[in-house]
Design a protein around this motif. Structure first.
Motif, PDB file in Angstrom:
ATOM      1  N   TYR A 276     -30.164  44.707  17.284  1.00 36.63           N
ATOM      2  CA  TYR A 276     -29.647  43.834  18.342  1.00 36.63           C
ATOM      3  C   TYR A 276     -30.585  43.889  19.557  1.00 36.63           C
ATOM      4  O   TYR A 276     -30.913  42.853  20.150  1.00 36.63           O
ATOM      5  N   GLU A 277     -30.984  45.105  19.915  1.00 36.73           N
ATOM      6  CA  GLU A 277     -31.859  45.276  21.074  1.00 36.73           C
ATOM      7  C   GLU A 277     -33.232  44.662  20.818  1.00 36.73           C
ATOM      8  O   GLU A 277     -33.816  44.034  21.715  1.00 36.73           O
ATOM      9  N   TYR A 278     -33.750  44.820  19.620  1.00 38.11           N
ATOM     10  CA  TYR A 278     -35.053  44.251  19.293  1.00 38.11           C
ATOM     11  C   TYR A 278     -35.041  42.731  19.448  1.00 38.11           C
ATOM     12  O   TYR A 278     -35.997  42.131  19.951  1.00 38.11           O
ATOM     13  N   ILE A 279     -33.960  42.104  18.989  1.00 36.36           N
ATOM     14  CA  ILE A 279     -33.843  40.649  19.124  1.00 36.36           C
ATOM     15  C   ILE A 279     -33.799  40.257  20.600  1.00 36.36           C
ATOM     16  O   ILE A 279     -34.418  39.282  21.021  1.00 36.36           O
ATOM     17  N   ALA A 280     -33.078  41.049  21.398  1.00 42.39           N
ATOM     18  CA  ALA A 280     -33.005  40.768  22.835  1.00 42.39           C
ATOM     19  C   ALA A 280     -34.372  40.900  23.498  1.00 42.39           C
ATOM     20  O   ALA A 280     -34.658  40.208  24.478  1.00 42.39           O
ATOM     21  N   PHE A 281     -35.232  41.735  22.960  1.00 39.88           N
ATOM     22  CA  PHE A 281     -36.579  41.903  23.499  1.00 39.88           C
ATOM     23  C   PHE A 281     -37.532  40.783  23.070  1.00 39.88           C
ATOM     24  O   PHE A 281     -38.642  40.684  23.595  1.00 39.88           O
ATOM     25  N   GLY A 282     -37.118  39.973  22.110  1.00 44.15           N
ATOM     26  CA  GLY A 282     -37.916  38.807  21.726  1.00 44.15           C
ATOM     27  C   GLY A 282     -39.176  39.124  20.939  1.00 44.15           C
ATOM     28  O   GLY A 282     -40.098  38.303  20.907  1.00 44.15           O
ATOM     29  N   LYS A 283     -39.213  40.266  20.297  1.00 42.54           N
ATOM     30  CA  LYS A 283     -40.416  40.694  19.579  1.00 42.54           C
ATOM     31  C   LYS A 283     -40.323  40.386  18.086  1.00 42.54           C
ATOM     32  O   LYS A 283     -39.244  40.152  17.538  1.00 42.54           O
ATOM     33  N   CYS A 284     -41.470  40.421  17.426  1.00 38.05           N
ATOM     34  CA  CYS A 284     -41.521  40.442  15.973  1.00 38.05           C
ATOM     35  C   CYS A 284     -40.827  41.720  15.500  1.00 38.05           C
ATOM     36  O   CYS A 284     -40.994  42.785  16.109  1.00 38.05           O
ATOM     37  N   ASP A 298     -32.486  36.145   9.324  1.00 38.51           N
ATOM     38  CA  ASP A 298     -33.164  35.081  10.069  1.00 38.51           C
ATOM     39  C   ASP A 298     -34.029  35.626  11.213  1.00 38.51           C
ATOM     40  O   ASP A 298     -34.807  34.874  11.801  1.00 38.51           O
ATOM     41  N   PHE A 299     -33.895  36.918  11.491  1.00 36.49           N
ATOM     42  CA  PHE A 299     -34.591  37.495  12.643  1.00 36.49           C
ATOM     43  C   PHE A 299     -35.570  38.611  12.271  1.00 36.49           C
ATOM     44  O   PHE A 299     -36.440  38.948  13.069  1.00 36.49           O
ATOM     45  N   VAL A 300     -35.393  39.170  11.092  1.00 37.80           N
ATOM     46  CA  VAL A 300     -36.120  40.384  10.711  1.00 37.80           C
ATOM     47  C   VAL A 300     -36.917  40.160   9.433  1.00 37.80           C
ATOM     48  O   VAL A 300     -36.414  39.591   8.464  1.00 37.80           O
ATOM     49  N   PRO A 323     -42.717  36.412  16.009  1.00 33.35           N
ATOM     50  CA  PRO A 323     -41.287  36.608  15.745  1.00 33.35           C
ATOM     51  C   PRO A 323     -40.802  35.626  14.685  1.00 33.35           C
ATOM     52  O   PRO A 323     -41.329  34.517  14.563  1.00 33.35           O
ATOM     53  N   LYS A 324     -39.804  36.013  13.936  1.00 27.78           N
ATOM     54  CA  LYS A 324     -39.278  35.163  12.852  1.00 27.78           C
ATOM     55  C   LYS A 324     -38.308  34.116  13.383  1.00 27.78           C
ATOM     56  O   LYS A 324     -37.885  33.230  12.654  1.00 27.78           O
ATOM     57  N   TYR A 325     -37.953  34.204  14.652  1.00 27.14           N
ATOM     58  CA  TYR A 325     -36.916  33.374  15.239  1.00 27.14           C
ATOM     59  C   TYR A 325     -37.442  32.696  16.497  1.00 27.14           C
ATOM     60  O   TYR A 325     -38.476  33.080  17.059  1.00 27.14           O
ATOM     61  N   GLN A 329     -32.363  30.352  18.518  1.00 28.67           N
ATOM     62  CA  GLN A 329     -31.727  31.297  17.599  1.00 28.67           C
ATOM     63  C   GLN A 329     -31.416  32.611  18.298  1.00 28.67           C
ATOM     64  O   GLN A 329     -30.337  33.192  18.114  1.00 28.67           O
ATOM     65  N   GLN A 330     -32.349  33.074  19.102  1.00 29.07           N
ATOM     66  CA  GLN A 330     -32.145  34.316  19.840  1.00 29.07           C
ATOM     67  C   GLN A 330     -30.927  34.223  20.746  1.00 29.07           C
ATOM     68  O   GLN A 330     -30.040  35.091  20.723  1.00 29.07           O
ATOM     69  N   GLN A 331     -30.862  33.186  21.537  1.00 30.94           N
ATOM     70  CA  GLN A 331     -29.774  33.060  22.506  1.00 30.94           C
ATOM     71  C   GLN A 331     -28.421  32.907  21.826  1.00 30.94           C
ATOM     72  O   GLN A 331     -27.420  33.483  22.274  1.00 30.94           O
ATOM     73  N   ALA A 332     -28.371  32.126  20.729  1.00 31.26           N
ATOM     74  CA  ALA A 332     -27.112  31.938  20.016  1.00 31.26           C
ATOM     75  C   ALA A 332     -26.616  33.251  19.412  1.00 31.26           C
ATOM     76  O   ALA A 332     -25.424  33.580  19.482  1.00 31.26           O
TER      77      ALA A 332
END
Length: 357
Positions: A276-284, A298-300, A323-325, A329-332
């Motif tokens: 969850y935190e990784y997605i919030a950081f916007g990284k690959c 969809d994110f990893v 990043p895969k997203y 997608q991140q915000q949703a």
């Protein structure tokens, strides 16, 4: 109206990595007069006592080998007994670690809430301690008025022990304020791969070392407490734990965030906060695959073995670790998976207990 009193018996030191127990404590303190009891090794007796408005803190002092030696266990019980002399003053006991259920008196008249976030019996390598944890957990499950779990596998386990569908799924989440733009990949001479969290026996150091030998253009940065003897080899840099609110400063230069775990009975039951935190950081993001985290697909970028991991690194490096997203997608995803939304589920269940009492 006066808030009802709740005792929260945590399974980790309050000063450990800020995660589910501390987050729920913060939120519960808004609705209850909250007293938190948390464990701390007696070897850290000089460590700072926490202070936070709205929460009373007491320390459950632990002694080395208290779970292995009956004599040391009795000394520990005598040392901490005063903390639980007046447990019946609390309408609720919220507990996150089954071994500490022994401190709840048999004559306790209030409601017990057990929040299970780990496969606790698998945390202990020796069969005697594992069996002891299991015995304590079975008793706790049967006594609990409310049973919450953080993953599907834990729900199956808890319901199997209870003998009927009893547990409520309350997954982990992310904070709603620490969100960053999805990274734009750029070419570099060396790419930084970051890991945030506890390092223990499920961390796949062999994978890390072998991948660096084959791909010297990468460098690993490990941020967080080390619970085992840390190996030292080229291509890996260790950093101490940092407060949650400045994590971004520690990983902002990383091109990719990883979760290189050995999938065992511990890992397979985990809903990893770090994803969850990784997605919030916007990284690959790269992670070992196991069924519980299929919903992050969809994110990893997933791998299942060392060859897949190395091939994945080579492929992503050619594209500079995209990043895969995307931003939408991140915000949703983050909007749907905040800790506030998780607490809404917990709060609703607690309110139903109030109405029935």
């Amino acid at each position: 109206m006066k808030k009802k009193e709740m005792l929260y018996i945590m399974g980790i030191d309050w000063s450990w990595i800020y995660q589910r127990p501390q987050i729920f404590a913060d939120m519960l303190s808004e609705d209850y007069q909250l007293t938190v009891v948390f464990p701390r090794s007696i070897l850290r007796i000089r460590a700072k006592h926490p202070y936070q408005p709205g929460i009373k803190f007491h320390i459950l002092w632990t002694i080395p080998y208290q779970e292995k030696s009956r004599l040391i266990g009795k000394i520990s019980a005598l040392l901490n007994g005063y903390l639980f002399q007046n447990v019946n003053r609390y309408q609720y006991v919220f507990i996150g670690y089954p071994l500490y259920a022994r401190y709840i008196p048999e004559n306790y008249q209030g409601d017990i809430i057990y929040d299970c976030m780990d496969n606790h019996e698998a945390l202990y390598p020796d069969s005697k301690r594992s069996s002891n944890v299991m015995t304590q957990e079975v008793n706790l499950i049967k006594k609990s008025r409310l049973l919450t779990v953080s993953s599907e596998l834990l729900r199956e386990k808890m319901d199997s022990i209870a003998g009927y569908p009893k547990s409520i799924l309350v997954r982990n989440g992310t904070v709603s304020y620490d969100i960053h733009e999805v990274a734009c990949p750029i070419p570099k001479k060396r790419y930084l791969l970051g890991y945030i969290g506890t390092v223990s026996r499920w961390f796949d150091f062999r994978l890390i070392e072998n991948s660096f030998k084959k791909i010297p253009k990468i460098e690993y940065h490990i941020i967080g407490p080390i619970a085992i003897k840390k190996p030292s080899f080229d291509g890996i840099v260790y950093h101490e734990s940092v407060p949650h609110d400045i994590l971004w400063d520690s990983i902002k230069d990383c091109d990719c965030l990883i979760m290189p775990f050995i999938v065992n009975d511990i890992v397979s039951s985990v809903d990893p906060v770090k994803l969850y935190e990784y997605i919030a950081f916007g990284k690959c993001i790269i992670s070992v695959y196991y069924p519980e985290i299929e919903r992050f697909r969809d994110f990893v970028y997933f791998y299942r073995n060392e060859n897949e991991y190395i091939n994945l690194l080579l492929s992503l490096m050619e594209k500079f670790f995209p990043p895969k997203y995307n931003k939408e997608q991140q915000q949703a995803f983050l909007k749907a998976n905040t800790w506030e939304k998780r607490y809404e589920i917990l709060k609703k269940e607690l309110e139903e207990i109030k109405d029935e009492s």
